[in-house]
Write an enzyme that holds these catalytic residues in place. Structure first.
Site, mmCIF file in Angstrom:
data_model
loop_
_atom_site.group_PDB
_atom_site.id
_atom_site.type_symbol
_atom_site.label_atom_id
_atom_site.label_comp_id
_atom_site.label_asym_id
_atom_site.label_seq_id
_atom_site.Cartn_x
_atom_site.Cartn_y
_atom_site.Cartn_z
ATOM 1 N N GLN A 134 0.900 -1.165 0.000
ATOM 2 C CA GLN A 134 0.000 0.000 0.000
ATOM 3 C C GLN A 134 0.932 1.206 0.000
ATOM 4 O OE1 GLN A 134 -3.173 1.106 -0.286
ATOM 5 N NE2 GLN A 134 -2.311 3.129 0.103
ATOM 6 N N PRO A 152 -5.758 -2.057 5.150
ATOM 7 C CA PRO A 152 -6.048 -0.929 6.051
ATOM 8 C C PRO A 152 -7.024 0.098 5.505
ATOM 9 C CG PRO A 152 -3.889 -0.662 5.039
ATOM 10 C CD PRO A 152 -4.389 -2.010 4.624
ATOM 11 N N GLY A 185 -10.418 1.163 2.675
ATOM 12 C CA GLY A 185 -11.571 0.616 1.980
ATOM 13 C C GLY A 185 -11.143 0.142 0.603
ATOM 14 N N GLY A 186 -10.494 1.054 -0.094
ATOM 15 C CA GLY A 186 -10.020 0.698 -1.416
ATOM 16 C C GLY A 186 -8.826 1.535 -1.799
ATOM 17 N N GLU A 202 -6.864 2.786 -5.484
ATOM 18 C CA GLU A 202 -7.098 2.841 -6.932
ATOM 19 C C GLU A 202 -5.886 2.422 -7.759
ATOM 20 O OE1 GLU A 202 -6.874 5.320 -4.736
ATOM 21 O OE2 GLU A 202 -5.998 7.156 -5.581
ATOM 22 N N HIS A 212 -16.045 4.622 -6.629
ATOM 23 C CA HIS A 212 -15.011 5.569 -6.213
ATOM 24 C C HIS A 212 -13.642 5.194 -6.797
ATOM 25 C CE1 HIS A 212 -13.126 8.412 -3.295
ATOM 26 N NE2 HIS A 212 -12.104 7.580 -3.463
ATOM 27 N N GLU A 213 -13.226 3.975 -6.562
ATOM 28 C CA GLU A 213 -11.877 3.579 -7.029
ATOM 29 C C GLU A 213 -11.810 3.591 -8.557
ATOM 30 O OE1 GLU A 213 -9.982 3.897 -4.729
ATOM 31 O OE2 GLU A 213 -11.268 3.464 -3.008
ATOM 32 N N HIS A 272 -11.239 7.050 -9.914
ATOM 33 C CA HIS A 272 -9.840 7.488 -9.873
ATOM 34 C C HIS A 272 -9.108 7.204 -11.192
ATOM 35 C CE1 HIS A 272 -9.041 9.090 -5.914
ATOM 36 N NE2 HIS A 272 -9.492 8.022 -5.279
ATOM 37 N N GLU A 297 -9.188 13.374 -4.535
ATOM 38 C CA GLU A 297 -10.301 12.771 -3.788
ATOM 39 C C GLU A 297 -11.618 13.536 -3.923
ATOM 40 O OE1 GLU A 297 -10.084 9.837 -2.897
ATOM 41 O OE2 GLU A 297 -7.909 9.519 -2.791
ATOM 42 N N ASP A 318 -0.458 11.813 5.678
ATOM 43 C CA ASP A 318 -1.622 11.092 6.202
ATOM 44 C C ASP A 318 -2.538 11.996 7.023
ATOM 45 O OD1 ASP A 318 -1.120 8.756 5.014
ATOM 46 O OD2 ASP A 318 -0.475 7.664 6.809
ATOM 47 N N TYR A 370 -12.208 15.015 0.515
ATOM 48 C CA TYR A 370 -13.234 14.164 -0.097
ATOM 49 C C TYR A 370 -14.557 14.917 -0.262
ATOM 50 C CZ TYR A 370 -10.343 9.999 0.590
ATOM 51 O OH TYR A 370 -9.347 9.069 0.513
ATOM 52 N N ARG A 396 -9.425 -2.605 8.845
ATOM 53 C CA ARG A 396 -9.672 -1.376 8.080
ATOM 54 C C ARG A 396 -9.650 -0.192 9.053
ATOM 55 N NH1 ARG A 396 -15.026 -0.356 4.310
ATOM 56 N NH2 ARG A 396 -14.512 1.776 3.659
ATOM 57 N N LYS A 399 -10.495 2.902 9.015
ATOM 58 C CA LYS A 399 -11.677 3.742 9.162
ATOM 59 C C LYS A 399 -12.635 3.189 10.232
ATOM 60 C CE LYS A 399 -15.696 3.930 6.558
ATOM 61 N NZ LYS A 399 -16.590 4.186 5.427
#
Ligand code: BES
Ligand code: ZN
Length: 633
Positions: free
Chosen positions: A170, A298, A300-301, A303, A327-328, A331, A350, A405, A413, A587, A589
């Site tokens: 990631q 970690p 959701g998605g 891209e 969403h992804e 992107h 975003e 981050d 977003y 995850r 979030k």
């Protein structure tokens, strides 16, 4: 200190002298900002002098050592000013074994001196390679650290199949440098190729052309990404991974035991691609596949081009959480085609993508669904902003001396998307759609700054529709905190009905079991739960639980919201489920807010510590890092 010793051993006396000199100099001061070369505060590289344009990787994946080891061959280009300059790269926790340069296309190599600086907590270590002026290729032999921030190594027990190990990367925002020495700035786009050796029986996939038909698992794979991408989009996963086609150019990769569920959930993917193409122009990346990862993923998605990475927590069984796919996928236009030049410009990725996500949802599932998503998003943002510092409410956020981050909030977003929705409402849908389509065309395969967006919007929106939008308005949205008073106010007819039910329940007129909830979608449940007063109390929670079985809800978003309420109200019947949820899912979030809520009271904190002792080993470094902070580790 370990790094210094390794370097000393590897590179000999001369670099020791350089090193001593470099220990005294402060962290490289970035070059001044110009239109062509925006300052990326999160990279040591000086691409305006020497720029990396291609990366050829050759990796051996070792699950015993938890390392990627091998070489990265970088193609470089020098500007006039960069004639004598060293090549400056970003690294984090890499063991650099050797650097070589070649000026004849890789036929002969000459060893090059290099210098690895002391690591900075946020940025990692600057790596300088001293090359002859005519060197065009640079080969770096290196190995990653078992604790590389951009990789997670899973034991077989942490996978669905429980038999084979798994690893995945990631890279966003600045973790590519923990597995590749490169210029880790979204403004430096590279093409790449990779040769990957894995243990036999495992499949490797990357964010590049894959060969989905291959049933063989020989342990040797090669990849090529021939479009220039920012480094944060380089991605790899290795494991017991199967493939199933979903359509002509789409398919899903996942562990065999999750395949059926995944393929059913994702069956609308091809429809989403067609809908997006109709709005914003051709999909430019060839295939669009998805990889459903183990639950410790970690995010959701993510891209990653050609191959979106996604959490299994979107597999709700009723396609209710596939907005993440929209969403992804979006992107592929906003982010991967037109990329934020630095992490200050993250809202260009975003905000545009969230707006596109709404439009794709509307096209595929209808206006009601899109309205619900917009209302939920705006409410979420307003709540989040209550606790936020003003400087973080600005789209063009200042990230000086901060980890990128920290910019990962609802502002880029949802505020970003509401800004675009505002522009749509101002100039009208047809003209705004044309504007966006030409924006993607104009900046395709480029990385751009907020300033460049403003210039483009001035010429193509403000100057064209002077009585509908003004530059002042754009500047207010982009540079001021909060939501402007003219922010769109999305409304949902479906939610109005939910609100009536909610009111009659909270006022005690209707029992939970008599509420009219037939046919409610996930979004309606989320709105219902979100409208319950925070201090609702355990009795009322028990009444809801009995009527609707919320503690055993399988939908991850509903379960998360319910568990947040359970912690806040000390609703004990949900505690076993809370522990199960926090140990099964990584995850961030979901995990971070639950720990945060627990940590608000002394008993909660104790419970959190107990759960974390068991769950931490299964978390990705990104999630563990956030929870460490929350629990003061
Ligand atoms: N690109 C992001 C994920 C990301 C951003 C990772 C910044 C690291 C740093 C991705 O597109 C994303 O936004 N994912 C969201 C889901 C989406 C539906 C809002 C997530 O993971 O929650
Ligand atoms: Zn995104």
């Amino acid at each position: 200190m370990r790094k210094l010793r390794e370097l000393f051993a590897a590179a000999g006396m001369f670099s020791f002298l350089l090193l001593t000199a470099c220990q005294q100099t402060p962290v490289n001061a970035p070059a001044p900002e110009t239109a062509e070369a925006p300052t990326d505060l999160h990279s040591y590289a000086s691409p305006q002098l020497v720029r990396v344009t291609n990366v050829d990787l050759d990796w051996t994946v070792s699950f015993e050592k938890k390392t990627l080891a091998g070489t990265a061959v970088l193609t470089i280009e020098r500007s006039e000013k960069g004639k004598g300059a060293p090549l400056v790269l970003d690294t984090r926790d890499l063991k650099i074994e050797k650097a070589e340069g070649s000026s004849d296309g890789g036929n002969t190599w000459a060893e090059a001196k290099f210098e690895l600086a002391k690591p900075d907590d946020i940025l990692g270590s600057e790596l300088k390679v001293f090359l002859s002026p005519d060197a065009k290729l640079v080969k770096i032999a290196y190995e990653t650290s078992p604790s590389a921030s951009g990789l997670q190594w899973l034991a077989p027990e942490q996978t669905a199949g429980k038999e084979k190990p798994y690893m995945f990367s990631q890279a966003q925002a600045i973790h590519a440098r923990s597995f590749i020495p490169l210029q880790d700035s979204p403004g430096v786009r590279v093409t790449y190729s990779a040769k990957v050796k894995t243990p036999e029986g495992l499949l490797a996939v990357m964010s590049a052309e894959n060969n989905p038909q291959g049933e063989e698992r020989p342990g040797e794979y090669s990849f090529k990404m021939s479009k220039a991408v920012p480094p944060y989009l380089i991605a790899i996963a290795v494991g017991d991974i199967a493939f199933k086609p979903l359509g002509e150019r789409t398919g899903v990769y996942t562990e065999p035991s999750m395949m059926e569920k995944a393929a059913n959930e994702l069956e609308d993917t091809e429809k989403m691609i067609s809908a997006t193409e109709k709005l914003y122009g051709q999909y430019r990346w060839g295939r669009y596949d998805l990889l459903i990862l183990p639950p410790s993923f970690p995010f959701g998605g993510m891209e990653n081009p050609v191959l979106t990475f996604a959490t299994p927590t979107i597999l709700a069984g009723d396609k209710s959480l596939v907005s993440l796919v929209a969403h992804e996928l979006a992107h592929s236009w906003s982010g991967n085609l037109v990329t934020n030049s630095t992490w200050r410009d993250f809202w260009l990725n975003e905000g545009f993508t969230t707006y596109l996500e709404w439009r794709i949802q509307e096209a595929v599932y209808g206006k009601d669904r899109a309205d619900m998503e917009m209302v939920l998003a705006k409410k979420g943002l307003e709540e989040e902003m209550k606790e936020m510092e003003e400087r973080d409410e600005i789209l063009h956020v200042d990230l000086k001396d901060r980890d990128p981050d920290e910019g990962f909030t609802g502002v880029p977003y949802t505020k970003g998307a509401l800004f675009l929705r505002h522009l749509e409402l101002a100039v009208g849908r047809e003209d705004f759609d044309n504007f966006l389509k030409s924006y993607f065309e104009h900046f395709a395969f480029k990385s751009i700054t907020t300033e460049q967006f403003k210039e483009y919007a001035r010429e193509n929106l403000v100057d064209k529709f002077p009585d509908k939008v003004a530059m002042d308005d754009l500047n207010k949205w982009i540079d001021q905190p909060g939501l402007p008073p003219n922010a769109p106010q999305p409304e949902s007819e479906a939610f109005k009905k939910v609100d009536e039910q909610l009111k009659s329940w909270t006022e005690g007129t209707t029992k939970a079991s008599d509420l009219q909830t037939q046919g409610w979608t996930t979004q309606e449940w989320l709105h219902f739960l979100g409208g319950i007063p925070p201090e609702v109390g355990t009795e009322k929670m028990a009444e809801l639980d009995e009527a609707f079985g919320l503690t055993s809800a399988g939908n991850s978003e509903i379960a998360f919201k319910w568990l947040m309420m359970a912690v806040h109200n000390k609703y004990e019947p949900a505690y076993p489920r809370l522990e199960e949820f926090l140990t099964a899912i990584g995850r961030r979030k979901f995990v971070a807010p639950l720990f945060e809520e627990l940590a608000k009271t002394p008993e909660g904190k104790q419970r959190a510590e107990g759960i974390y002792e068991k769950s931490r080993a299964g978390y990705h470094p990104i999630t563990a890092g956030s929870v460490d902070k929350i629990l003061g580790k």
